[in-house]
Design a protein around this motif. Sequence first.
Motif, PDB file in Angstrom:
ATOM      1  N   UNK A 193       0.784  -1.229   0.000  1.00  0.00           N
ATOM      2  CA  UNK A 193       0.000   0.000   0.000  1.00  0.00           C
ATOM      3  C   UNK A 193       0.822   1.289   0.000  1.00  0.00           C
ATOM      4  N   UNK A 194       2.114   1.220   0.365  1.00  0.00           N
ATOM      5  CA  UNK A 194       2.935   2.423   0.416  1.00  0.00           C
ATOM      6  C   UNK A 194       3.918   2.520  -0.744  1.00  0.00           C
ATOM      7  N   UNK A 195       3.942   1.532  -1.628  1.00  0.00           N
ATOM      8  CA  UNK A 195       4.916   1.509  -2.728  1.00  0.00           C
ATOM      9  C   UNK A 195       4.751   2.698  -3.664  1.00  0.00           C
ATOM     10  N   UNK A 196       3.536   3.015  -4.050  1.00  0.00           N
ATOM     11  CA  UNK A 196       3.306   4.122  -4.982  1.00  0.00           C
ATOM     12  C   UNK A 196       3.763   5.444  -4.376  1.00  0.00           C
ATOM     13  N   UNK A 197       3.450   5.659  -3.109  1.00  0.00           N
ATOM     14  CA  UNK A 197       3.857   6.902  -2.434  1.00  0.00           C
ATOM     15  C   UNK A 197       5.376   7.003  -2.381  1.00  0.00           C
ATOM     16  N   UNK A 198       6.045   5.915  -2.058  1.00  0.00           N
ATOM     17  CA  UNK A 198       7.501   5.926  -1.998  1.00  0.00           C
ATOM     18  C   UNK A 198       8.097   6.159  -3.387  1.00  0.00           C
ATOM     19  N   UNK A 199       7.513   5.524  -4.412  1.00  0.00           N
ATOM     20  CA  UNK A 199       7.979   5.730  -5.788  1.00  0.00           C
ATOM     21  C   UNK A 199       7.836   7.201  -6.187  1.00  0.00           C
ATOM     22  N   UNK A 200       6.734   7.830  -5.792  1.00  0.00           N
ATOM     23  CA  UNK A 200       6.531   9.250  -6.092  1.00  0.00           C
ATOM     24  C   UNK A 200       7.584  10.105  -5.401  1.00  0.00           C
ATOM     25  N   UNK A 201       7.924   9.763  -4.155  1.00  0.00           N
ATOM     26  CA  UNK A 201       8.937  10.526  -3.425  1.00  0.00           C
ATOM     27  C   UNK A 201      10.291  10.446  -4.133  1.00  0.00           C
ATOM     28  N   UNK A 202      10.678   9.246  -4.580  1.00  0.00           N
ATOM     29  CA  UNK A 202      11.942   9.100  -5.302  1.00  0.00           C
ATOM     30  C   UNK A 202      11.905   9.889  -6.613  1.00  0.00           C
ATOM     31  N   UNK A 203      10.815   9.791  -7.358  1.00  0.00           N
ATOM     32  CA  UNK A 203      10.698  10.532  -8.623  1.00  0.00           C
ATOM     33  C   UNK A 203      10.732  12.035  -8.361  1.00  0.00           C
ATOM     34  N   UNK A 204      10.066  12.481  -7.298  1.00  0.00           N
ATOM     35  CA  UNK A 204      10.033  13.911  -6.975  1.00  0.00           C
ATOM     36  C   UNK A 204      11.425  14.452  -6.672  1.00  0.00           C
ATOM     37  N   UNK A 205      12.303  13.629  -6.133  1.00  0.00           N
ATOM     38  CA  UNK A 205      13.661  14.110  -5.830  1.00  0.00           C
ATOM     39  C   UNK A 205      14.625  13.917  -7.001  1.00  0.00           C
ATOM     40  N   UNK A 206      14.112  13.385  -8.126  1.00  0.00           N
ATOM     41  CA  UNK A 206      14.916  13.299  -9.338  1.00  0.00           C
ATOM     42  C   UNK A 206      15.487  11.938  -9.666  1.00  0.00           C
ATOM     43  N   UNK A 207      15.142  10.911  -8.890  1.00  0.00           N
ATOM     44  CA  UNK A 207      15.628   9.566  -9.199  1.00  0.00           C
ATOM     45  C   UNK A 207      14.817   8.969 -10.348  1.00  0.00           C
ATOM     46  N   UNK A 208      15.468   8.114 -11.140  1.00  0.00           N
ATOM     47  CA  UNK A 208      14.803   7.399 -12.235  1.00  0.00           C
ATOM     48  C   UNK A 208      14.049   6.230 -11.619  1.00  0.00           C
ATOM     49  N   UNK A 237       1.707  13.537  -8.347  1.00  0.00           N
ATOM     50  CA  UNK A 237       0.718  12.522  -7.978  1.00  0.00           C
ATOM     51  C   UNK A 237      -0.350  12.409  -9.056  1.00  0.00           C
ATOM     52  N   UNK A 238      -0.716  11.168  -9.374  1.00  0.00           N
ATOM     53  CA  UNK A 238      -1.785  10.919 -10.336  1.00  0.00           C
ATOM     54  C   UNK A 238      -3.107  10.726  -9.619  1.00  0.00           C
ATOM     55  N   UNK A 239      -3.993   9.925 -10.209  1.00  0.00           N
ATOM     56  CA  UNK A 239      -5.319   9.672  -9.634  1.00  0.00           C
ATOM     57  C   UNK A 239      -5.345   8.344  -8.884  1.00  0.00           C
ATOM     58  N   UNK A 240      -6.250   8.230  -7.926  1.00  0.00           N
ATOM     59  CA  UNK A 240      -6.506   6.989  -7.188  1.00  0.00           C
ATOM     60  C   UNK A 240      -5.268   6.418  -6.514  1.00  0.00           C
ATOM     61  N   UNK A 241      -4.369   7.279  -6.036  1.00  0.00           N
ATOM     62  CA  UNK A 241      -3.177   6.820  -5.330  1.00  0.00           C
ATOM     63  C   UNK A 241      -2.041   6.374  -6.228  1.00  0.00           C
ATOM     64  N   UNK A 242      -2.203   6.506  -7.534  1.00  0.00           N
ATOM     65  CA  UNK A 242      -1.150   6.138  -8.473  1.00  0.00           C
ATOM     66  C   UNK A 242      -0.213   7.328  -8.694  1.00  0.00           C
ATOM     67  N   UNK A 243       1.061   7.043  -9.017  1.00  0.00           N
ATOM     68  CA  UNK A 243       1.947   8.121  -9.461  1.00  0.00           C
ATOM     69  C   UNK A 243       1.605   8.542 -10.889  1.00  0.00           C
ATOM     70  N   UNK A 244       2.318   9.521 -11.395  1.00  0.00           N
ATOM     71  CA  UNK A 244       2.240   9.920 -12.798  1.00  0.00           C
ATOM     72  C   UNK A 244       3.354   9.188 -13.543  1.00  0.00           C
ATOM     73  N   UNK A 285      -4.365  -3.670  -9.419  1.00  0.00           N
ATOM     74  CA  UNK A 285      -2.923  -3.907  -9.397  1.00  0.00           C
ATOM     75  C   UNK A 285      -2.156  -2.937  -8.505  1.00  0.00           C
ATOM     76  N   UNK A 286      -2.782  -1.862  -8.074  1.00  0.00           N
ATOM     77  CA  UNK A 286      -2.066  -0.768  -7.404  1.00  0.00           C
ATOM     78  C   UNK A 286      -1.105  -1.243  -6.322  1.00  0.00           C
ATOM     79  N   UNK A 287      -1.527  -2.138  -5.453  1.00  0.00           N
ATOM     80  CA  UNK A 287      -0.671  -2.594  -4.364  1.00  0.00           C
ATOM     81  C   UNK A 287       0.234  -3.766  -4.752  1.00  0.00           C
ATOM     82  N   UNK A 288       0.076  -4.286  -5.967  1.00  0.00           N
ATOM     83  CA  UNK A 288       0.905  -5.403  -6.435  1.00  0.00           C
ATOM     84  C   UNK A 288       2.052  -4.955  -7.326  1.00  0.00           C
ATOM     85  N   UNK A 289       2.005  -3.730  -7.815  1.00  0.00           N
ATOM     86  CA  UNK A 289       3.007  -3.255  -8.770  1.00  0.00           C
ATOM     87  C   UNK A 289       4.405  -3.295  -8.170  1.00  0.00           C
TER      88      UNK A 289
END
Length: 157
Positions: free
Chosen positions: A50-65, A97-104, A135-139
Amino acid sequence: MAVAQEIGVFLPSTNLFDQQQRGTADVLTMWIEQWLPSPGSPFLPIPAGPYAAKLAMEYADRGDFVIVGATHEMINKYKEKGKQTSHGHVAVVTPGSGKNGFPRGYWGQYGKDKDGNPLSGKKDESLSLSFNKGLRNDLLYFAVMRGKTETKSRLGF
């Protein structure tokens, strides 16, 4: 794949050891899950959940690929029988941030439209348009950590 090549990140395009002859997106997702989380690797796996998308967004926001993927088996768990796919799916996560808890993110699309033209993906759109909500929590996500050099010394070059 094109984005990774442009910034100098190696991603596999085929798997010589895969007896099932999976497609490129399946192979990339298997790399994310099984081979990239090795000691000294610049690839940081982000555990599914459940926290993977949020963490992925944080890494992307700081400039990581950041890349996200799902094998066709994962995708088919949420598809009706008869509408299942033989292809996995990968995307690059972009800041925001995208929709429904997904990143962009950015992604391509496999196949052709009704007129026989190649399908195109999306640019900097919500990944909710790319992956089924179930799939949101399985990605599977991983981030390429900028400036990490341990891999060079571990490999001897």
